[in-house]
Scaffold this active site. Structure first.
Site, mmCIF file in Angstrom:
data_model
loop_
_atom_site.group_PDB
_atom_site.id
_atom_site.type_symbol
_atom_site.label_atom_id
_atom_site.label_comp_id
_atom_site.label_asym_id
_atom_site.label_seq_id
_atom_site.Cartn_x
_atom_site.Cartn_y
_atom_site.Cartn_z
ATOM 1 C CG ASP A 1 -2.004 0.969 1.254
ATOM 2 O OD1 ASP A 1 -2.294 1.545 0.188
ATOM 3 O OD2 ASP A 1 -2.599 1.184 2.328
ATOM 4 C CD GLU B 1 -0.278 5.645 -3.914
ATOM 5 O OE1 GLU B 1 -1.058 4.699 -4.096
ATOM 6 O OE2 GLU B 1 0.193 5.919 -2.795
#
Length: 924
Positions: free
Chosen positions: A508, A511
């Protein structure tokens, strides 16, 4: 407009030698002006007439007279010359760039509309100075004689064209003089020029442009002559007309499957934000699929990882804008949409074969609070006999939210929980984030100490670890572009796995996400963090809620690598799992980039418990099917906010047909696993999961086909019915493979659902009753406990008696479901292996069967056999659409008992046939 000196056809005839006399365009070979703009003659005349009338009515132009060349450009074909956001474009600003300025009323709702500042037809561009043949295609020199308006524009460019296959074309534009950053992605290298390409390629020389046509129809697929090519150091732009408005792909975004071409802009820059319309989301996928008139399809992939935006306009047309790298295009000619996606994956890589347990039901929440509460949930699922293959934990299992740690109080029993899951044939998956806590006393936290010692973190421009803030507080960020980081990641996972033997990993925040903008010290001045042009990213800055673009990584600067961060982490994580477990890895990642299907699946992020979020999950999963990441799903029942029993029941029904099916919930919300609801809702959820588990042999075979040749698993209807224009906008239904139609309920308070049933015979999956559709919207009964599933005529589906885990299910007898076509034929297949070993197909450790029906004879043919197949039997054969009651059934020539129902369903039970042996069954 500038005159076109020569039109060169690359695939249709030899290229003229330089210096040869210009060749006029012959019959049927229109020069680019007429292809690109001449098609607009009617629109131009209408526009000019309208302008003339307005001028007569108003008594003249307010302000300076507009040049006629500007008035000749229809609104739909105005390509934006001043795309900067948050700038009020004045006539002075516009004309300083040499462009046309015509004000038009802004659209409602604050959306962008017709650009006020747009390119005139004679705006300076590059000229094709030379073009020479090569073994694979041709190489050319592009020269710009007038400076563009962005700094450091590049005067001379190299054009490389490779006719790689008959259905794949590669066009690359780079700087002649200086090397530039290129995406470090392994792509296939052509060894010879395509011999019979289904496309023809023309070039306009001055201004330079590409015209790509489909040979069979003459359809122009690309026409880049409609706006200038710009290639500056930090601003690269190219535009093309599109042959239709049916455009898909270009992720990751939330919205309908079919994009709007009404002046919309799609930004590609990985960003941590709850899925919201018009925002750039977690991943970047610069690939589109376009359906042409008549049902043909093609795709375009721009292999570029820099911040990017794609502007769409109603011409129809598209503009690529990126702020680094090179223009590296692959064009896939299909000609059908399934083939386009296969051809795309031949370049980026086919997806990994998941373990069978990955296709079971997964359960998670943030906020279990303890391993005992997690354990209690898993036990409750077993007590109610609800299928579950994997139990997950979010970051609350960690000590202080630090990777590779365990909360010693609340999660002390986690090793025992994992042991218990394994005893029951279940698996354990845990979350990891790439931000590594940087504030612990030296010597107390090995992951940071060792990463610092080895120099494995992103660095500032000053060479020090860039410090941001994520869940544990101040953090450094692992540099997965460094091979040494992959070894360190493996060692961390090995140490933790020795204590908690996890089976899969959930990555997770990759980005990468940062609770600060840039770093604790902000970002330095300069053109990496403040480039001359910033695409329309959420937050208006490349560093918004992520790290500085100027951060140094082993391979390049973060400015170039940002969109690859999740891919690189997924690659390192899958590799580590293989080394630790020796079995197929299971990785689910939030951030993605092309080729990631080789290493991970994806979930659609932090959605909300709302009906519209449930709907948006369908175009989301179908888009990722296009992107070569078939193992995809959304958080069932919604992540944030509280669900309702009705919403969660309907969502469990839809989610049971996500390729990746996980119910996940946020902290401080009421529980939403199936055990907490009323008996009626709980039973409906259990039943639909049992239906999924019965279909695991079929689903597993679809994943094998995805792994082997790039077939999609979850599939839009238009893939199978490309000439049925009604299907082109459908995104509330989908198919598994080519044959199982899923029609979920997506709104509250209803007991029926209206769905489109394409032309042909479809059979109710549960009963075998048929409906013969002319291609129409049909209202279907849909009480709360029912999900509509239909089997397409001509299909054969391998199913199995379901149990509560995939491991138990795979030991049960198979039931083969045959859905006869109107001509009495059907086809299907089955891939079978041990469900978890590495490279079973590549090593030959598998069984593959093909099923056929013709002239009332069902045949099972074993094309490849392995030991696992001897452990499974085929128990039942159900044939839908047997029009006349049979008088007898013969199994391998011997008479066999059967049943026949009035809805034309023939069932033969107690077959007891080994999967490893072929057989035939005939009804008379």
């Amino acid at each position: 407009m500038k005159s076109y000196q020569k039109l060169t056809t690359a695939a249709a005839r030899p290229v003229e030698e330089e210096g040869a006399a210009p060749t006029p365009a012959g019959p049927g070979k229109l020069a680019p002006w007429w292809v690109g703009s001449g098609l607009l003659v009617a629109a131009v005349l209408l526009s000019t007439l309208t302008v003339w009338v307005l001028r007569q009515v108003s008594g003249g132009w307010p302000g300076p007279t507009l040049p006629p060349k500007c008035l000749l450009v229809p609104e739909s074909h105005r390509f934006d010359c001043y795309p900067e956001r948050h700038v009020v474009v004045t006539q002075e600003l516009c004309e300083s760039r040499g462009c046309c300025f015509i004000q038009s009323p802004p659209p409602a709702g604050g959306k962008r509309g017709v650009p006020w500042c747009f390119y005139p037809p004679d705006f300076p561009s590059y000229a094709l100075e030379s073009l020479n043949q090569t073994a694979l295609g041709m190489v050319g020199l592009l020269v710009r004689r007038e400076k563009a308006y962005y700094p450091r524009d590049i005067e001379m460019l190299r054009l490389d064209v490779e006719l790689e296959t008959d259905t794949r074309l590669h066009i690359k534009i780079t700087d002649v003089a200086n090397p530039r950053y290129e995406v470090p992605l392994d792509v296939p290298r052509a060894t010879k020029r395509a011999e019979n390409p289904i496309y023809s390629l023309d070039f306009s020389r001055d201004p330079f442009g590409v015209l790509l046509r489909r040979r069979t129809t003459g359809t122009v697929l690309l026409n880049t002559t409609v706006a200038p090519l710009i290639f500056a150091d930090q601003f690269l732009q190219v535009s093309t007309l599109l042959p239709s408005r049916f455009l898909y792909g270009l992720g990751e975004h939330r919205g309908p499957l079919l994009h709007s071409l009404d002046w919309s802009t799609l930004t590609l820059w990985a960003r941590d934000v709850s899925p919201t319309e018009s925002f750039n989301l977690y991943g970047a996928h610069p690939f589109y699929l376009l359906m042409e008139e008549g049902g043909d399809a093609h795709g375009v992939f721009l292999l570029n990882s820099n911040a990017m935006e794609v502007a769409l306009q109603p011409a129809p047309a598209l503009t690529w804008r990126t702020i680094g790298g090179v223009l590296d295009f692959y064009i896939f000619l299909g000609p059908d949409p399934n083939m386009v996606i296969q051809q795309y994956q031949q370049v980026i890589g086919f997806p990994a074969m998941p373990p069978l347990w990955a296709l079971g039901f997964h359960l998670c929440r943030w906020g279990y609070g303890s391993s005992n509460e997690t354990w209690q949930t898993a036990r409750a699922m077993r007590n109610y006999h609800i299928p579950q293959d994997a139990q997950w934990n979010d970051i609350d299992y960690m000590d202080g939210y630090r990777d590779f740690t365990l909360d010693p109080q609340k999660f002390a029993s986690l090793p025992s929980l994992v042991e218990d899951l394994h005893k029951h044939g279940q698996r354990y998956v845990m979350i990891l984030d790439p931000g590594i806590s940087s504030t612990n006393p030296h010597g107390s936290y090995w992951p940071f100490d060792e990463g610092l010692r080895r120099g494995l973190f992103l660095n500032t421009t000053q060479g020090q670890p860039l410090i941001g803030q994520v869940w544990p507080g101040f953090t450094a960020f692992a540099d997965f572009s460094n091979p040494d980081t992959q070894q360190w990641w493996l060692e961390n996972l090995q140490r933790f796995h020795a204590h908690v033997p996890f089976d899969g990993l959930w990555i997770d925040m990759n980005e990468p996400s940062n609770f600060m903008d840039g770093s604790e010290e902000g970002c330095p001045p300069g053109e990496l963090d403040s480039p001359p042009y910033t695409p329309a990213v959420l937050g208006d800055s490349l560093s918004a809620k992520t790290v500085c673009a100027s951060a140094k990584q082993k391979t390049s600067v973060h400015y170039n690598l940002h969109n690859l961060y999740g891919l690189m982490e997924a690659k390192a994580t899958a590799s580590a799992l293989i080394q630790i477990r020796g079995k197929r890895p299971f990785v689910i990642s939030r951030s993605t980039f092309p080729s990631q299907g080789q290493y991970s699946g994806h979930w659609l992020g932090d959605n909300r418990s709302q009906w519209k979020d449930m709907y948006y999950s369908i175009p989301g999963l179908l888009s990722f099917s296009l992107f070569g990441i078939p193992l995809v799903g959304a958080d069932i029942c919604g992540f944030s906010g509280s669900t309702s029993e009705e919403l969660c029941t309907r969502w469990m029904q839809l989610g049971a047909f996500y390729p990746f099916a996980r119910n996940h919930n946020s902290q401080n919300e009421k529980a939403q696993d199936p055990t907490v609801f009323s008996p009626a809702a709980r039973t409906a959820m259990k039943d639909v999961l049992l239906t999924r588990y019965s279909l695991l042999p079929f689903l597993y075979t679809l994943f094998h086909r995805a792994h082997l040749q790039g077939d999609t698993v979850a599939r839009p209807l238009f893939f199978e019915f490309p000439r049925d224009v009604t299907t082109l906008g459908l995104d509330k239904q989908f198919l598994w493979g080519w044959s199982l139609l899923v029609t979920p309920v997506l709104e509250p308070g209803v007991d029926s659902v209206t769905g489109y049933v394409p032309r042909g015979v479809w059979y109710d999956f549960y009963t075998g009753s048929s409906v013969n559709s002319s291609g129409e919207m049909l209202k279907m009964s849909a009480p709360l406990e029912h999900l509509n599933l239909h089997v397409r005529e001509g299909a054969i589906l391998p199913t199995q008696k379901p149990e509560t885990t995939s491991e138990a299910t795979r030991r049960n007898p198979l039931r083969i479901v045959v859905a006869l076509s109107q001509g009495g034929t059907a086809w299907g297949d089955l891939f079978w292996d041990d469900g978890e070993s590495l490279d079973t197909f590549e090593r030959g450790s598998y069984s593959y069967l093909v099923f056929n029906v013709t002239q009332n004879i069902f045949t099972s043919t074993v094309l490849h056999a392995s030991a696992e197949a001897t452990e499974v039997t085929i128990g039942t054969l159900s044939v839908f659409g047997v029009r006349e009651p049979p008088s007898k059934v013969l199994l391998n020539g011997q008479e066999k008992a059967f049943s026949y129902l009035g809805n034309q369903v023939l069932t033969v039970s107690d077959l007891g046939l080994s999967l490893s042996q072929g057989f035939s069954l005939r009804w008379l």
